[in-house]
Design a protein around this motif. Structure first.
Motif, mmCIF file in Angstrom:
data_model
loop_
_atom_site.group_PDB
_atom_site.id
_atom_site.type_symbol
_atom_site.label_atom_id
_atom_site.label_comp_id
_atom_site.label_asym_id
_atom_site.label_seq_id
_atom_site.Cartn_x
_atom_site.Cartn_y
_atom_site.Cartn_z
ATOM 1 N N MET A 1 6.984 74.925 9.788
ATOM 2 C CA MET A 1 6.769 74.312 11.084
ATOM 3 C C MET A 1 7.406 73.041 10.350
ATOM 4 S SD MET A 1 2.970 74.019 11.982
ATOM 5 C CE MET A 1 1.949 75.997 11.931
ATOM 6 N N ASN A 2 8.533 72.162 11.640
ATOM 7 C CA ASN A 2 8.381 71.356 11.374
ATOM 8 C C ASN A 2 7.670 70.036 11.153
ATOM 9 O OD1 ASN A 2 7.686 69.929 13.550
ATOM 10 N ND2 ASN A 2 9.445 70.691 14.651
ATOM 11 N N LEU A 3 7.568 68.359 10.822
ATOM 12 C CA LEU A 3 6.832 67.836 10.228
ATOM 13 C C LEU A 3 5.245 67.812 11.506
ATOM 14 C CD1 LEU A 3 8.474 65.292 7.928
ATOM 15 C CD2 LEU A 3 6.920 67.617 7.608
ATOM 16 N N PHE A 4 6.471 67.556 12.586
ATOM 17 C CA PHE A 4 5.252 66.815 13.980
ATOM 18 C C PHE A 4 4.568 68.385 14.135
ATOM 19 C CE2 PHE A 4 4.363 67.617 18.329
ATOM 20 C CZ PHE A 4 4.498 66.126 18.286
ATOM 21 N N ASP A 5 5.014 69.278 14.001
ATOM 22 C CA ASP A 5 3.906 70.289 13.948
ATOM 23 C C ASP A 5 2.434 70.227 13.078
ATOM 24 O OD1 ASP A 5 4.746 71.280 16.214
ATOM 25 O OD2 ASP A 5 6.621 72.500 15.839
ATOM 26 N N ASN A 6 2.964 69.752 11.510
ATOM 27 C CA ASN A 6 2.275 70.447 10.164
ATOM 28 C C ASN A 6 1.183 69.120 11.307
ATOM 29 O OD1 ASN A 6 1.909 71.881 8.266
ATOM 30 N ND2 ASN A 6 4.753 71.240 8.379
ATOM 31 N N ILE A 7 1.560 68.042 11.646
ATOM 32 C CA ILE A 7 0.183 67.035 11.885
ATOM 33 C C ILE A 7 -0.108 67.151 12.835
ATOM 34 C CG2 ILE A 7 0.675 64.378 12.063
ATOM 35 C CD1 ILE A 7 3.070 64.461 10.571
ATOM 36 N N ALA B 1 11.659 61.717 11.434
ATOM 37 C CA ALA B 1 11.850 62.684 10.328
ATOM 38 C C ALA B 1 10.642 64.077 10.579
ATOM 39 C CB ALA B 1 11.236 62.170 8.996
ATOM 40 N N GLU B 2 10.341 63.497 12.367
ATOM 41 C CA GLU B 2 9.039 64.526 12.861
ATOM 42 C C GLU B 2 9.877 65.824 12.720
ATOM 43 O OE1 GLU B 2 9.444 61.435 13.483
ATOM 44 O OE2 GLU B 2 10.486 61.707 15.850
ATOM 45 N N GLY B 3 10.944 66.018 12.893
ATOM 46 C CA GLY B 3 11.558 67.287 13.404
ATOM 47 C C GLY B 3 12.043 68.088 11.878
ATOM 48 N N GLU C 1 12.381 70.808 3.474
ATOM 49 C CA GLU C 1 13.751 69.346 4.078
ATOM 50 C C GLU C 1 14.356 68.074 3.279
ATOM 51 O OE1 GLU C 1 16.320 71.538 7.336
ATOM 52 O OE2 GLU C 1 14.823 70.328 7.932
ATOM 53 N N ILE C 2 12.225 67.636 2.922
ATOM 54 C CA ILE C 2 12.892 66.456 2.395
ATOM 55 C C ILE C 2 11.975 66.664 1.465
ATOM 56 C CG2 ILE C 2 11.821 65.420 4.901
ATOM 57 C CD1 ILE C 2 9.304 65.931 4.279
ATOM 58 N N SER C 3 11.251 65.466 1.000
ATOM 59 C CA SER C 3 10.990 65.087 -0.770
ATOM 60 C C SER C 3 10.131 65.193 -1.147
ATOM 61 C CB SER C 3 12.186 63.231 -0.943
ATOM 62 O OG SER C 3 10.827 62.750 -0.353
ATOM 63 N N GLY C 4 9.771 64.930 -2.421
ATOM 64 C CA GLY C 4 8.219 65.193 -2.572
ATOM 65 C C GLY C 4 7.312 64.527 -1.963
ATOM 66 N N ASP D 1 12.860 48.585 12.474
ATOM 67 C CA ASP D 1 14.045 48.813 13.599
ATOM 68 C C ASP D 1 13.446 46.986 14.212
ATOM 69 O OD1 ASP D 1 11.776 48.593 14.915
ATOM 70 O OD2 ASP D 1 11.859 50.738 15.303
ATOM 71 N N PRO D 2 14.011 46.471 14.819
ATOM 72 C CA PRO D 2 13.673 45.561 15.810
ATOM 73 C C PRO D 2 12.362 45.472 16.127
ATOM 74 C CG PRO D 2 15.557 46.514 16.951
ATOM 75 C CD PRO D 2 14.933 47.255 15.737
ATOM 76 N N ARG D 3 11.422 46.063 16.354
ATOM 77 C CA ARG D 3 10.221 45.605 16.555
ATOM 78 C C ARG D 3 9.612 45.998 15.406
ATOM 79 N NH1 ARG D 3 8.207 50.837 19.102
ATOM 80 N NH2 ARG D 3 10.064 51.970 17.586
ATOM 81 N N GLY D 4 10.111 45.780 14.199
ATOM 82 C CA GLY D 4 9.732 45.685 12.488
ATOM 83 C C GLY D 4 8.925 47.082 12.407
ATOM 84 N N ARG D 5 8.956 47.909 13.070
ATOM 85 C CA ARG D 5 8.762 49.188 12.163
ATOM 86 C C ARG D 5 9.124 50.231 11.738
ATOM 87 N NH1 ARG D 5 3.207 49.960 14.304
ATOM 88 N NH2 ARG D 5 2.408 49.230 16.708
ATOM 89 N N HIS D 6 8.632 50.980 10.922
ATOM 90 C CA HIS D 6 9.430 51.354 9.974
ATOM 91 C C HIS D 6 10.663 52.284 10.920
ATOM 92 C CE1 HIS D 6 6.428 51.735 6.581
ATOM 93 N NE2 HIS D 6 5.750 51.700 7.603
ATOM 94 N N GLN D 7 11.898 52.975 10.089
ATOM 95 C CA GLN D 7 12.713 53.329 10.375
ATOM 96 C C GLN D 7 12.890 54.344 9.050
ATOM 97 O OE1 GLN D 7 15.155 54.064 13.279
ATOM 98 N NE2 GLN D 7 12.536 53.416 13.764
ATOM 99 N N LEU D 8 13.531 55.742 8.965
ATOM 100 C CA LEU D 8 13.380 56.133 7.627
ATOM 101 C C LEU D 8 15.089 55.994 7.343
ATOM 102 C CD1 LEU D 8 12.122 58.533 6.666
ATOM 103 C CD2 LEU D 8 14.268 60.140 7.639
#
Ligand SMILES: Nc1ncnc2c1ncn2[C@@H]1O[C@H](COP(=O)(O)OP(=O)(O)OP(=O)(O)O)[C@@H](O)[C@H]1O
Length: 370
Positions: free
Chosen positions: A97-103, A134-136, A141-144, A358-365
């Motif tokens: 499952m991708n991260l979105f579906d896992n979560i 990274a939700e898809g 495919e991602i790090s530990g 990002d411009p809103r000050g949120r995380h970007q991967l």
């Protein structure tokens, strides 16, 4: 709403004739961060599993919101389990499952929320742990480090009041561990839930928790405000904090007392304990961490019960934080908050250094955690 208290009294667990630990008594204060340390095989994971009712200790009680998990019905246990979120060592994600579906999985399993409500919650938690973009991706495919963050987002989706972390730093390099530690403190500020972390990482134990416990020789050797363990002169604590081979803890299990005494005599005096490191504070932009204020009141009320060295460390720390708060600037939400107190290497801010804001000050991967 603050996390809930977990009151453990006289807990004893054995498998057949093998006793794991006996007479464990401790209270996890609501909304505070506690760490459980102990040599390998002392039953820290068994303790976590007992707290969520996966294992049944044969003696003692675990009381949460007036329900004793050791004696309650299956339906009461089911309800109490809803209060918990657990971050397992490897994130325990479904590989297909991708991260979105896992979560989203716990929401789809345990609630009747619409897909659009689920999407809002999942994306909020993904944002909280810094995984936007990274939700898809599939777990493979991602790090530990990213898998741990995804596991954490999944642990958060049902808004747990108690979050258990089973060695969140296992398999991570020191830099990723430092980011994760800061994330844990930030999440505590955001959620005000009760956290219990099992770790072997000394730096994490020194800088993250409000309280520290040590399982040793089948008992809880100590549990209390972090300053008690971090200023203790007990040989087992000194060995742990210095990461030394000589001392009461052996390679695979605790040494017998005679062998430990012989070794320590041969090794001469153990080095003194390392200087106490300051506790991490929530990153700039986070809500004021309520646990800090509750803990201060709680610890001041129990001061007379604590060893002199711990009292001294607590007084110093309170004086320092009073001095800092005089300079605390008002935040956008009108609250005041403390600035980080020093340039300690673990005092890093993933929102600034690891991810490109990002411009809103949120995380970007970015590539930082791959
Ligand atoms: N279901 C079980 N049945 C029998 N023995 C078990 C079971 N689960 C754990 N144990 C035993 O309990 C002991 C404590 O295990 P546990 O995994 O809790 O230790 P730990 O302190 O978490 O160790 P580590 O730090 O190495 O992860 C071990 O000897 C283990 O073999």
């Amino acid at each position: 709403m603050a996390g809930v208290e977990v009151k453990v009294e006289g807990l004893t667990k054995s498998f057949g004739r093998a006793n794991i630990w006996s007479d464990v008594t401790l209270t996890l204060p609501p909304g505070e961060v506690s760490v459980l340390l102990g040599p390998s095989g002392t039953g820290k994971s068994v303790f976590l599993k007992s707290l969520i009712g996966l294992l049944k200790p044969e003696k003692g009680s675990i009381v949460i919101e007036g329900v004793d998990l050791c004696r309650c019905s299956e339906s009461e246990l089911y309800e109490i389990r809803k209060l918990f979120g657990v971050l397992f060592q490897d994130g325990a994600l479904f590989g297909s499952m991708n991260l979105f579906d896992n979560i989203a999985f716990p929401l789809r399993e345990h609630t009747r929320k619409s897909e659009s409500a689920i999407r809002d919650i999942v994306m909020e938690k993904i944002d909280m742990v810094g995984l936007v973009g990274a939700e898809g991706k599939l777990p493979g495919e991602i790090s530990g480090g990213m898998r741990k963050r995804a596991g954490l987002a999944r642990a958060l989706v049902l808004d747990p009041k108690i979050i258990l972390f089973d060695e969140p730093d296992s398999g991570l390099d020191p830099v990723r561990t430092a980011y994760l530690n800061q994330l844990i403190i930030d999440l505590n500020a955001m959620t005000d839930s009760t956290f219990l972390i099992v770790t072997h990482d000394i730096n994490s134990a020194q800088t993250v928790p409000d309280n520290i416990g040590l399982l040793y020789r089948k008992h809880l050797a100590m549990f209390g405000p972090r300053e008690v363990l971090l200023t203790s002169d007990e040989p087992v604590v000194a060995q742990f904090l210095n990461g030394r081979r000589e001392g009461p803890i052996g390679m695979s299990e605790e040494k017998d007392a005679a062998q430990a005494a012989r070794e320590m005599e041969e090794a001469g005096e153990l080095e003194g304990r390392p200087p106490m490191k300051p506790q991490l504070v929530a990153s700039t932009g986070m809500p004021d961490r309520q646990a800090v204020h509750r803990r201060r009141e709680r610890v001041e009320a129990m001061m007379h019960e604590l060893p002199e060295s711990a009292q001294e460390a607590i007084r110093e720390q309170h004086a320092e934080s009073d001095a800092t708060s005089e300079f605390a600037r008002p935040a956008r939400d009108g609250n005041t908050r403390q600035e980080p107190r020093d340039e300690h290497p673990t005092d890093v801010h993933p929102r600034i250094t690891e991810d490109t804001p990002d411009p809103r000050g949120r995380h970007q991967l970015s590539g930082g955690d791959r």
